[in-house]
Design a protein around this motif. Structure first.
Motif, mmCIF file in Angstrom:
data_model
loop_
_atom_site.group_PDB
_atom_site.id
_atom_site.type_symbol
_atom_site.label_atom_id
_atom_site.label_comp_id
_atom_site.label_asym_id
_atom_site.label_seq_id
_atom_site.Cartn_x
_atom_site.Cartn_y
_atom_site.Cartn_z
ATOM 1 N N UNK A 95 0.825 -1.204 0.000
ATOM 2 C CA UNK A 95 0.000 0.000 0.000
ATOM 3 C C UNK A 95 0.861 1.256 0.000
ATOM 4 N N UNK A 96 1.916 1.251 0.792
ATOM 5 C CA UNK A 96 2.827 2.387 0.822
ATOM 6 C C UNK A 96 3.488 2.628 -0.520
ATOM 7 N N UNK A 97 3.878 1.560 -1.210
ATOM 8 C CA UNK A 97 4.500 1.715 -2.523
ATOM 9 C C UNK A 97 3.501 2.215 -3.571
ATOM 10 N N UNK A 98 2.247 1.805 -3.458
ATOM 11 C CA UNK A 98 1.219 2.331 -4.364
ATOM 12 C C UNK A 98 1.015 3.833 -4.167
ATOM 13 N N UNK A 99 0.938 4.260 -2.920
ATOM 14 C CA UNK A 99 0.786 5.694 -2.640
ATOM 15 C C UNK A 99 2.026 6.449 -3.104
ATOM 16 N N UNK A 100 3.209 5.864 -2.898
ATOM 17 C CA UNK A 100 4.444 6.483 -3.378
ATOM 18 C C UNK A 100 4.421 6.644 -4.893
ATOM 19 N N UNK A 101 3.971 5.619 -5.607
ATOM 20 C CA UNK A 101 3.850 5.712 -7.066
ATOM 21 C C UNK A 101 2.895 6.810 -7.490
ATOM 22 N N UNK A 102 1.793 6.941 -6.773
ATOM 23 C CA UNK A 102 0.834 8.008 -7.066
ATOM 24 C C UNK A 102 1.468 9.383 -6.864
ATOM 25 N N UNK A 103 2.225 9.546 -5.797
ATOM 26 C CA UNK A 103 2.891 10.820 -5.538
ATOM 27 C C UNK A 103 3.900 11.133 -6.635
ATOM 28 N N UNK A 104 4.658 10.140 -7.057
ATOM 29 C CA UNK A 104 5.651 10.348 -8.116
ATOM 30 C C UNK A 104 4.969 10.749 -9.415
ATOM 31 N N UNK A 149 5.557 14.256 -11.415
ATOM 32 C CA UNK A 149 6.045 14.264 -12.797
ATOM 33 C C UNK A 149 5.071 15.014 -13.696
ATOM 34 N N UNK A 150 3.786 14.781 -13.520
ATOM 35 C CA UNK A 150 2.791 15.490 -14.331
ATOM 36 C C UNK A 150 2.785 16.988 -14.039
ATOM 37 N N UNK A 151 3.115 17.380 -12.832
ATOM 38 C CA UNK A 151 3.188 18.811 -12.502
ATOM 39 C C UNK A 151 4.402 19.465 -13.142
ATOM 40 N N UNK A 152 5.464 18.703 -13.360
ATOM 41 C CA UNK A 152 6.691 19.248 -13.945
ATOM 42 C C UNK A 152 6.593 19.349 -15.464
ATOM 43 N N UNK A 153 5.912 18.404 -16.089
ATOM 44 C CA UNK A 153 5.840 18.376 -17.550
ATOM 45 C C UNK A 153 5.116 19.602 -18.089
ATOM 46 N N UNK A 154 5.510 20.058 -19.292
ATOM 47 C CA UNK A 154 4.796 21.169 -19.922
ATOM 48 C C UNK A 154 3.357 20.798 -20.243
#
Length: 91
Positions: free
Chosen positions: A69-78, A82-87
């Motif tokens: 569960x922690x790794x799933x939430x971590x993936x969501x955060x990543x 990434x989507x916030x950084x992309x143009x």
């Protein structure tokens, strides 16, 4: 023996989270996402450091669900970061 290891695990996890919160506050970088990521890293470290060599207690086998569960939430955060950084037009 199992109770001592379980207590070491709980104390280690809580100490890591408290230290992480204090460090993030001192650096002025406290956010829910960053605290979660640092706490997850600490949780995984404590899981490995307190792992027994020969026997796996029942309570430790249930940790895999919490880690997943922690790794799933971590993936969501990543993905969010990434989507916030992309143009705008890339995605």
């Amino acid at each position: 023996m199992a109770t001592r290891r379980r207590q070491q695990f709980v104390v280690g996890t809580l100490a890591w989270q408290l230290a992480a919160a204090l460090c993030l506050v001192a650096l002025g970088a406290l956010s829910y996402e960053l605290f979660f990521v640092v706490s997850l890293v600490g949780f995984l470290v404590v899981v490995e450091l307190t792992a027994p060599f020969n026997v796996r207690p029942r309570w430790r086998s249930r940790l895999k669900w919490l880690i997943g569960l922690g790794l799933l939430v971590f993936g969501y955060i990543v993905v969010r970061r990434v989507l916030a950084i992309l143009p705008e037009g890339v995605v």
